[in-house]
Design an enzyme around this catalytic site. Structure first.
Site, PDB file in Angstrom:
ATOM      1  N   LYS A 134       1.169   4.257  -2.695  1.00  0.00           N
ATOM      2  CA  LYS A 134       0.780   5.521  -2.500  1.00  0.00           C
ATOM      3  C   LYS A 134       1.853   6.478  -2.774  1.00  0.00           C
ATOM      4  O   LYS A 134       1.641   7.562  -2.835  1.00  0.00           O
ATOM      5  CB  LYS A 134       0.197   5.548  -1.007  1.00  0.00           C
ATOM      6  CG  LYS A 134      -1.225   4.630  -0.836  1.00  0.00           C
ATOM      7  CD  LYS A 134      -2.324   5.335  -1.906  1.00  0.00           C
ATOM      8  CE  LYS A 134      -3.575   4.718  -1.364  1.00  0.00           C
ATOM      9  NZ  LYS A 134      -4.585   5.399  -2.353  1.00  0.00           N
ATOM     10  N   TYR A 161       0.925  -1.153  -0.056  1.00  0.00           N
ATOM     11  CA  TYR A 161       0.136   0.073   0.179  1.00  0.00           C
ATOM     12  C   TYR A 161       0.768   1.398   0.027  1.00  0.00           C
ATOM     13  O   TYR A 161       0.567   2.126  -0.715  1.00  0.00           O
ATOM     14  CB  TYR A 161      -1.030  -0.079   1.255  1.00  0.00           C
ATOM     15  CG  TYR A 161      -2.114   1.022   1.290  1.00  0.00           C
ATOM     16  CD1 TYR A 161      -3.236   0.811   0.591  1.00  0.00           C
ATOM     17  CD2 TYR A 161      -1.873   2.068   2.127  1.00  0.00           C
ATOM     18  CE1 TYR A 161      -4.122   1.828   0.656  1.00  0.00           C
ATOM     19  CE2 TYR A 161      -2.893   3.130   2.374  1.00  0.00           C
ATOM     20  CZ  TYR A 161      -3.869   2.965   1.516  1.00  0.00           C
ATOM     21  OH  TYR A 161      -5.055   3.775   1.548  1.00  0.00           O
TER      22      TYR A 161
END
Lengths: 77, 247
Positions: free
Chosen positions: B159, B155
């Site tokens: 990001k 993640y």
């Protein structure tokens, strides 16, 4: 298909703000007509609209001169 | 209203932050294409809410990690609305695990949706926005993309990648009147954060100077700002909406 060159020329003049006299089949968009990479992408987009065709990314990358564009259109339109 | 008559496409708009963004854009006068992946019923509820505000909306299923699916979604949005003025890349998933335990498919799934999805949607709207000579692209990153976070290697990588993608896209499209900015939410109350353990939540709260979790509305307000003329002189930036967690 003589008018292919005329139509392509008009688009280039409008988009790049160059003189019609600068446009020859040998003229390179980037080196002779002052286009940057994004200008060439936009030119290809306008050619697609003008001639009602889709030009793949692979083919578009091979179009670097006015003659390349005219030949591509003549053989694919 | 700051977005009267504008047309927006919001990915992952059926729930959480995306839902709030879609509704807030409509409150500011924008018509909204409500993208969803699995939650059709939730997406339809968002559409109903937007229509009750008086704006146009429709739900559209698409997997943002699939090129054909994205192309079709953008095509339909242009057919319905005529233009795309605002793209909000919000769709995201988590598959948390410690790096040593993380499976390759957990890594791939998150990178595909959260990073490749942003690339594909951006690429798909660019042609339209270049023709319009205007556009606003807003990418939802995350504060952990700036700070890192144990258990979220996939993640966080995605990001952080979104922040880099935002900067490059901003530079490529600036001359065509298109701005590209990111929002990095901190700890916001949504279904995604409800899944976290109470211990972890208490721990995170300690790191928030403003002393509370954020609301989806806090993110939506930042998106409205970036979608409106108020932000006309900024591009390539990432706004931290995180209660001061990362400075």
């Amino acid at each position: 298909m003589a008018d292919v060159l005329e139509r392509v020329t008009k688009i280039i003049v409008d988009r790049l703000g160059v003189e019609e006299s600068q446009i020859t089949l040998e003229a390179s968009f980037k080196e002779d007509l002052g286009a940057d990479s994004l200008d060439v992408v936009e030119l290809v987009m306008e050619l697609e609209d003008e001639f009602g065709m889709e030009i793949s990314d692979d083919d578009a990358e091979k179009i670097s001169t006015v003659g390349d564009a005219v030949n591509y259109i003549k053989s694919n339109a | 209203m700051k977005l009267q008559g504008k047309n927006a496409l919001v990915t992952g708009a059926s729930r959480g932050i995306g839902r709030e963004i879609a509704i807030e854009l409509a409150r500011q006068g924008a018509n909204v294409a409500v993208n969803f992946s699995g939650s059709e019923q939730s997406a339809n509820e968002v559409v109903e809410e937007i229509r009750s505000i008086g704006c146009k909306a429709f739900a559209i299923q698409a997997n943002v990690a699939d090129s054909d699916s994205v192309t079709e979604m953008v095509k339909k949005t242009i057919e319905q609305f005529g233009t795309i003025d605002i793209l909000v890349n919000n769709a995201g998933i988590t598959r948390d695990n410690l790096l040593m335990r993380m499976k390759e498919d957990e890594w791939d799934a998150v990178i595909d949706t959260n990073l490749k999805g942003v690339f594909l949607c951006t690429k798909a709207v660019t042609r339209q926005m270049m023709k319009q000579r205007s556009g606003r692209i807003i990418n939802i990153s995350s504060i952990v993309g700036v700070s890192g976070n144990p258990g979220q290697a996939n993640y966080v990588a995605a990001k952080a990648g979104v922040i880099g993608l935002t900067k490059t896209t901003a530079k490529e499209l600036a001359t065509r009147g298109i701005t590209v900015n990111a929002v990095a939410p901190g700890f916001i109350t949504t279904d995604m954060t409800d899944k976290l353990s109470e211990d972890l939540k208490a721990e995170m709260l300690k790191q928030i100077p403003l002393g509370s979790l954020g609301e989806p509305k806090d993110i939506a307000n930042a998106v409205v700002f970036l979608a409106s003329d108020d932000s006309r002189y900024m591009t390539g930036q990432t706004l931290h909406i995180d209660g001061g967690m990362v400075m």
